[in-house]
Design a protein around this motif. Sequence first.
Motif, PDB file in Angstrom:
ATOM      1  N   THR A  62       0.834  -1.205   0.000  1.00 45.23           N
ATOM      2  CA  THR A  62       0.000   0.000   0.000  1.00 45.23           C
ATOM      3  C   THR A  62       0.871   1.258   0.000  1.00 45.23           C
ATOM      4  O   THR A  62       0.623   2.196  -0.761  1.00 45.23           O
ATOM      5  N   LEU A  85      -8.231  -3.593   4.608  1.00 44.46           N
ATOM      6  CA  LEU A  85      -8.120  -2.140   4.731  1.00 44.46           C
ATOM      7  C   LEU A  85      -7.787  -1.728   6.162  1.00 44.46           C
ATOM      8  O   LEU A  85      -7.184  -0.683   6.382  1.00 44.46           O
ATOM      9  N   ILE A  92      -3.074   4.165   4.272  1.00 45.92           N
ATOM     10  CA  ILE A  92      -4.018   4.937   3.460  1.00 45.92           C
ATOM     11  C   ILE A  92      -4.352   6.268   4.134  1.00 45.92           C
ATOM     12  O   ILE A  92      -4.215   7.341   3.542  1.00 45.92           O
ATOM     13  N   TYR A 113      -7.851   2.433  -4.313  1.00 48.49           N
ATOM     14  CA  TYR A 113      -7.916   1.203  -3.516  1.00 48.49           C
ATOM     15  C   TYR A 113      -9.238   0.533  -3.856  1.00 48.49           C
ATOM     16  O   TYR A 113     -10.298   1.031  -3.486  1.00 48.49           O
ATOM     17  N   TYR A 133     -16.861   1.488   4.698  1.00 46.79           N
ATOM     18  CA  TYR A 133     -16.748   2.748   3.936  1.00 46.79           C
ATOM     19  C   TYR A 133     -16.908   3.984   4.802  1.00 46.79           C
ATOM     20  O   TYR A 133     -16.324   5.025   4.535  1.00 46.79           O
ATOM     21  N   PHE A 136     -13.648   5.505   6.137  1.00 48.81           N
ATOM     22  CA  PHE A 136     -12.882   6.331   5.205  1.00 48.81           C
ATOM     23  C   PHE A 136     -13.563   7.686   5.000  1.00 48.81           C
ATOM     24  O   PHE A 136     -12.897   8.706   4.861  1.00 48.81           O
ATOM     25  N   THR A 143     -14.391   8.264  -1.204  1.00 47.03           N
ATOM     26  CA  THR A 143     -14.870   6.883  -1.120  1.00 47.03           C
ATOM     27  C   THR A 143     -16.114   6.699  -1.971  1.00 47.03           C
ATOM     28  O   THR A 143     -17.112   7.404  -1.781  1.00 47.03           O
ATOM     29  N   VAL A 167     -10.978   5.332  -2.357  1.00 44.81           N
ATOM     30  CA  VAL A 167     -11.329   3.943  -2.084  1.00 44.81           C
ATOM     31  C   VAL A 167     -12.611   3.624  -2.843  1.00 44.81           C
ATOM     32  O   VAL A 167     -13.569   4.404  -2.797  1.00 44.81           O
TER      33      VAL A 167
END
Lengths: 322, 332
Positions: A62, A85, A92, A113, A133, A136, A143, A167
């Motif tokens: 990553t 993740l 990230i 990602y 989600y 993020f 996202t 993402v």
Amino acid sequence: MPWLSYQKALNRALGDELARDPAVFVLGEDVRVAVSNVTAGLFKRFGPDRVLDTPLSEQAFTSFATGAALSGRRPVIEFQIPALLYLAFEQIVNQAHKFSLMTGGQARVPVTYLVPGSGSKTGWAGQHSDHPYALFAHAGVKTAVPATPEDAYGLLTSAIRDDDPVVVFAPAAALGKRVDVDHEGLGPVPLGVGRVHREGQDVTVVAIGHLVHDALAVAEELADEVSVEVFDPRTVYPFDWDGLAASVARTGRLVVVDDSNRMCGLAAEVVATAAERFDLVSPPVRVTRPDGAVVPFALALDHAVQPDRAQLAAAITKVLKQ
Amino acid sequence: MALLTAVAHAPGSDVGLYRTVRLIRRFEERAVELVRSGDIVGGIHPYTGQEAIAAGVCAALRVDDVITSTHRGHGHVLAKGADPGRTLAELAGRATGLNRGRGGSMHAADFALGILGANAIVGANGAIAAGAAWAARQEGGDRVAVSFFGDGAVNQGVLLEALNLAALWRLPVLFVCENNGYATTLTVSDAVAGTITGRGAAFGIPSATVDGMDPRAVLDAAREAVDRARAGGGPSLVECLTYRFDAHHTWEHKARVRYRADDEVRSGRERDPVTIQGDRLSDEDRERVDAEVEYTVDAAVAFALGSPHPDPVGALDHLYATGMRARPGGGG
């Protein structure tokens, strides 16, 4: 017109972007043989410099992508499992996402990602079934959670072309969706612009990812009793607040169906913002996973913690009665 | 003018190396004063004592090579060529700083000079350097990437993963471990099983230990590693044995954390990279460089303290490279 599956749409977007821009490359676990199917045919077409199989070193690959992105490349990382993740959250959120601000705008980190198969895959148990989600979105990482094949194509394309980390969650429950489309008509879908899948007058249902299809099914079931508008934000961050405001201005009622845990999930933010900004005629209702849910293995238990159509129908009925 | 004399010397010459270690030393000493005066908030991790490593490694690099640095990163940034005034302005959180006051001591970066940033997470930068090295190779040419890290980082999984990737893909990376004996307060003997070079060797990476107090010894080792990387020979690991003269972080100046005996600190400071390199110069050359460095550092302090503070209205400028704006907080 030909049928396009969600999974094929992701594959097609990757192939098109690899062909269009030599800076794009794909890396991840088992991408060469395409275990997830999303990278099928790409190794043969683009070779080992554009499609990299990585060792099982999520944290290093990553940040490897971050380093390559800082040097002008546009990496797309495939994560086979959504929970990976968590392992790469530092790489990230704390690295890639923060470089632009921390360097005063010197750096850009255009990494995508991609998580093909997010959320419950039914029967994959506690460590393979999350849908993070909202984490993020909370962190401020762009996202997307596409619901349909054409949006999967369009949002993945936009993610790859975006100069920031993005993402893309491709829900397992949506991967099999197919649509009859003109391939020539496929194109980028801008991040931050929602989509009204079904217009209605009585209530706005905000649905995310695969739940859009459940929301459309429930809207159809209830069509004789209530006119349901289905609003799909498509990207959960940035969120199309203006688009939602316009929808709620028409309907005055709000239900959110969201595959997050209830506590600090995406639905919590939507309801909070609605309370601040919108004129609702009745209190909004959320349909979510329970607080802190760990998805249990047995199928009936797995299903018991997923938001379902019956819960959504009950929520719609509830906001209409008040 | 004193400024003109040292400019003529290459960074890898004895005068050039001395200039770099002397500049870092004086920069850090002045920065510590500015922490004490309150002009630098949040404190710094002083690099004093470890100057030979940044000077020696960066003297082996070209301007188009890249480095990734650490929380103790001022030395690397200056040795790679960053402007001392803009670097100090960044430490002081000024709008004219390298990062426009958005990064501070632990994130100083100058991408135009290949400085991909100091990094506040121990061990985080090795994989970033590996990715940059891969990208450099894809472009063609023979650019290399350097990852600086301390002895504490050798117990971070992500760094070990990065060593594996770099070796596996024969990436042009130089892993430079600055072993100053302590991960904050924990000694290497209490933290590291096996050896640091053994970690490199386990991946088949040529790994050597050098005297990290001697700029010339570091330069020689770095040149060998960089030449190998440029020629396609893959990564190297150089462990530089050094000693941190000052605190882990300036908060220790007030907190008085006791973990190093006075005798140890005294003897650790006896071998001083500035003295070691300075002794290789004539008195005349050394005095000229010293005067030039004083001029440079004085000018840097004046520039930093004379620079404007950033406007709070733009606190989240640059959050997104695309210019996307975030929703405001507060009650908005």
